[in-house]
Design an enzyme around this catalytic site. Structure first.
Site, PDB file in Angstrom:
ATOM      1  N   LYS A 342      19.872  18.629  29.480  1.00 60.11           N
ATOM      2  CA  LYS A 342      20.507  18.437  28.502  1.00 60.11           C
ATOM      3  C   LYS A 342      23.125  18.672  28.690  1.00 60.11           C
ATOM      4  O   LYS A 342      23.572  18.284  30.085  1.00 60.11           O
ATOM      5  CB  LYS A 342      21.051  20.420  27.423  1.00 60.11           C
ATOM      6  CG  LYS A 342      19.511  19.964  27.148  1.00 60.11           C
ATOM      7  CD  LYS A 342      18.528  20.748  26.393  1.00 60.11           C
ATOM      8  CE  LYS A 342      17.463  20.585  25.400  1.00 60.11           C
ATOM      9  NZ  LYS A 342      16.721  21.923  24.880  1.00 60.11           N
ATOM     10  N   ARG A 376      10.178  23.212  29.969  1.00 63.19           N
ATOM     11  CA  ARG A 376       9.822  21.859  29.319  1.00 63.19           C
ATOM     12  C   ARG A 376      11.014  20.785  30.316  1.00 63.19           C
ATOM     13  O   ARG A 376      12.514  21.022  29.959  1.00 63.19           O
ATOM     14  CB  ARG A 376      10.198  21.938  28.513  1.00 63.19           C
ATOM     15  CG  ARG A 376      10.306  20.645  27.643  1.00 63.19           C
ATOM     16  CD  ARG A 376      10.546  20.483  26.309  1.00 63.19           C
ATOM     17  NE  ARG A 376      10.098  19.639  25.094  1.00 63.19           N
ATOM     18  CZ  ARG A 376      11.053  18.856  25.218  1.00 63.19           C
ATOM     19  NH1 ARG A 376      12.248  18.647  25.336  1.00 63.19           N
ATOM     20  NH2 ARG A 376      11.138  17.165  24.253  1.00 63.19           N
TER      21      ARG A 376
END
Length: 398
Positions: A342, A376
């Site tokens: 991210k 994740r």
């Protein structure tokens, strides 16, 4: 419903305790120095209490040998409400629960909410969560959720798995590399991405889910905030719901989860990254999501919480929630961390998404040591090895 949003807080030292009391509780500056010295093994905050309740808590905790920090104007009743920081041992907290149970001013309710937090499973506790055909086993090791974006515009892999057969092959490869769950999504949730219709989303994910039947031996999660997509995916063979809006975008999502009694991940999300207090609002949101699920008929024991790294948060917010991740254990639910590739990692490393492996390794290890039960990730094989090391350190008593 948790009326007073009771939660444990991570305060690593006296200075952190003093800063929290001054900036969040709004204590008198001189008082924070004296109270900070009483920082015990536990720190719990309760919000929105009336001055009489605050005064009773203060006196009761002092009588038990602990401490309760309240707003500097509580004594003179120049504030309508105050948050309270309780500091002490587990034994002192349990005695507090009993002593305030008969009291007025909302303290009977607070007693129940405090007890719920005290009785919540510790971070990374052993527990089992059934799904159709199997069960998720938490606490033995960190569970690895492999990401499968069946989209043409994912921020991280740019449509690499948009083709159905390639997506199927990649899912099988992730299983071979050690994934415990495959998370399949048909709509990019990156900032600025265009929403797609449920029909288009299902067109992307259902053939992949159907194509994996009889080939994949691990459960499939459907990454969607649309109830119709989740329902069709579960009918096609998926086992878990992963809702990035935590049952709060599509009001029928909780009903779908209850219908299938499936494990459900509820994530914190917000349109604008503006907070009075990040962890307080995050916990309140997740508790609302849990309440929505339970009200619909989904057992709380089937719910996993996700703090929403990167969703409606600045880099500073993301770093804070990582450092304080174990505070989410007060919900009583397992914790999922989803930070892979991210933007925050890219800003720190000055690197594009496909060159953030070192950042993923660091954030994965820190998340596990701070209480994550599941991560994740994009790079399954590498993160399986990272998790093995972090699990070993956690087991050694970190």
């Amino acid at each position: 419903m948790n009326q007073f949003n009771v939660r444990t807080v991570v305060l690593n030292n006296v200075k952190e305790a003093e800063a929290f009391m001054e900036n969040y509780i709004h204590c008198d500056a001189k008082g924070t120095v004296m109270m900070g010295r009483k920082l015990g093994k536990m720190a719990i905050v309760a919000e929105n209490l009336r001055p009489p309740a605050c005064s009773i808590l203060k006196q009761t905790m002092l009588s038990l040998g602990g401490e309760a920090a309240v707003h500097r104007n509580v004594l003179v009743q120049k504030v309508e409400h105050s948050s309270v920081l309780l500091m002490g041992t587990l034994a002192q907290m349990k005695r507090l629960v009993k002593k305030i149970k008969p009291q007025d001013f909302g303290l009977a309710i607070l007693s129940d909410e405090l007890n719920e937090v005290l009785e919540a499973p510790k971070p990374r506790s052993k527990r089992v969560m059934p799904y159709r055909g199997g069960e998720l086993e938490f606490g033995k090791k960190t569970l690895i959720m492999g990401i499968l974006n069946c989209t043409p515009d994912s921020f991280s892999d740019g449509g690499q798995w948009f083709d159905t057969q390639k997506a199927i092959d990649h899912a099988l490869e992730m299983e071979e590399n050690g994934a415990d769950i495959i998370d399949i999504g048909g709509e990019s949730t990156r900032p600025g991405s265009a929403e797609v219709t449920a029909e288009e989303e299902m067109k992307r994910v259902l053939p992949v889910i159907e194509g994996l039947q009889g080939k994949l031996s691990i459960p499939i999660s459907i990454d969607s905030y649309k109830a119709v997509t989740a329902e069709k995916a579960l009918e096609a063979g998926a086992h878990i719901i992963n809702d990035v809006w935590g049952f709060q975008r599509d009001k029928e999502m909780a009903d779908v989860a209850a219908k299938f009694q499936c494990p459900s991940i509820v994530m914190h999300n917000k349109v604008e990254a503006v907070y009075n207090d990040l962890m307080s609002e995050l916990m309140a949101f997740l508790r609302k999501s849990i309440d929505l699920g339970v009200s619909a008929g989904l057992p709380k024991s089937q719910i996993i919480v996700d703090p929403g790294f990167g969703f409606g948060k600045t880099m500073e917010h993301n770093l804070t929630l990582t450092a304080k991740l174990r505070e989410l254990s007060a919900t009583g639910c397992p914790i999922l961390m989803a930070a892979s590739r991210k933007k925050t990692l890219g800003l720190i490393l000055d690197a594009p998404p496909d060159q953030r492996l070192e950042g993923d390794s660091a954030i994965t290890a820190m998340s596990i040591l701070n209480g994550a039960d599941m991560v994740r990730v994009h790079d399954v094989r590498e993160m399986v090895n990272v998790a093995k090391i972090a699990d070993a350190v956690a087991a050694a008593g970190y």
